[in-house]
Design a protein around this motif. Sequence first.
Motif, PDB file in Angstrom:
ATOM      1  N   TYR A  71      10.123  19.457  29.279  1.00 23.36           N
ATOM      2  CA  TYR A  71      10.755  18.874  30.472  1.00 23.36           C
ATOM      3  C   TYR A  71      10.864  17.356  30.356  1.00 23.36           C
ATOM      4  CZ  TYR A  71      11.247  23.024  33.367  1.00 23.36           C
ATOM      5  OH  TYR A  71      11.663  24.220  33.880  1.00 23.36           O
ATOM      6  N   GLU A  72       9.828  16.710  29.833  1.00 23.78           N
ATOM      7  CA  GLU A  72       9.864  15.249  29.656  1.00 23.78           C
ATOM      8  C   GLU A  72      10.978  14.844  28.689  1.00 23.78           C
ATOM      9  OE1 GLU A  72       5.087  14.325  30.260  1.00 23.78           O
ATOM     10  OE2 GLU A  72       5.888  14.568  28.239  1.00 23.78           O
ATOM     11  N   ILE A  73      11.067  15.555  27.581  1.00 28.99           N
ATOM     12  CA  ILE A  73      12.092  15.253  26.577  1.00 28.99           C
ATOM     13  C   ILE A  73      13.483  15.487  27.152  1.00 28.99           C
ATOM     14  CG2 ILE A  73      13.076  16.011  24.368  1.00 28.99           C
ATOM     15  CD1 ILE A  73      10.124  16.477  23.446  1.00 28.99           C
ATOM     16  N   ALA A  74      13.654  16.593  27.857  1.00 28.72           N
ATOM     17  CA  ALA A  74      14.950  16.907  28.459  1.00 28.72           C
ATOM     18  C   ALA A  74      15.364  15.814  29.446  1.00 28.72           C
ATOM     19  CB  ALA A  74      14.903  18.258  29.145  1.00 28.72           C
ATOM     20  N   GLU A  75      14.411  15.307  30.211  1.00 29.57           N
ATOM     21  CA  GLU A  75      14.720  14.251  31.171  1.00 29.57           C
ATOM     22  C   GLU A  75      15.173  12.982  30.462  1.00 29.57           C
ATOM     23  OE1 GLU A  75      12.392  11.716  34.574  1.00 29.57           O
ATOM     24  OE2 GLU A  75      11.885  13.832  34.350  1.00 29.57           O
ATOM     25  N   ILE A  76      14.493  12.616  29.402  1.00 29.59           N
ATOM     26  CA  ILE A  76      14.873  11.424  28.634  1.00 29.59           C
ATOM     27  C   ILE A  76      16.271  11.603  28.041  1.00 29.59           C
ATOM     28  CG2 ILE A  76      14.349  10.028  26.585  1.00 29.59           C
ATOM     29  CD1 ILE A  76      11.349  10.810  27.118  1.00 29.59           C
ATOM     30  N   LEU A  77      16.555  12.804  27.540  1.00 33.82           N
ATOM     31  CA  LEU A  77      17.850  13.080  26.902  1.00 33.82           C
ATOM     32  C   LEU A  77      18.940  13.441  27.910  1.00 33.82           C
ATOM     33  CD1 LEU A  77      16.587  15.130  23.834  1.00 33.82           C
ATOM     34  CD2 LEU A  77      17.353  12.748  23.867  1.00 33.82           C
TER      35      LEU A  77
END
Length: 103
Positions: A49-55
């Motif tokens: 979820y953190e990575i998806a938010e950044i991307l």
Amino acid sequence: MDNIGEKIRIRRVTKSYSQEYMAFMLNISQAAYSNLERGETALTLTRVYEIAEILEMSPFELMPKPKFGLGINHVAFIKTIKKLQATLTAHVKARKKLTFPSR
């Protein structure tokens, strides 16, 4: 392409983000981030979820496709609904034909 790390890498490169930037945003080392992309470190759901938010993407885009189909088979679903409708109609008609003794 079911490899989450590969999907992350492609999106990261598309957005022109470096591994260093991603690592900084995730508060981890660049080496640790590199391990995530290569699949050498397991990803937690929180990290996905953190990575998806950044991307700027949905975390569901990163997840692998389901093993047993991609959803509802619409043709079979419609056939089943029509069969149920026909059965229900037949039962309603049969019930209307029944006569109940008066009290």
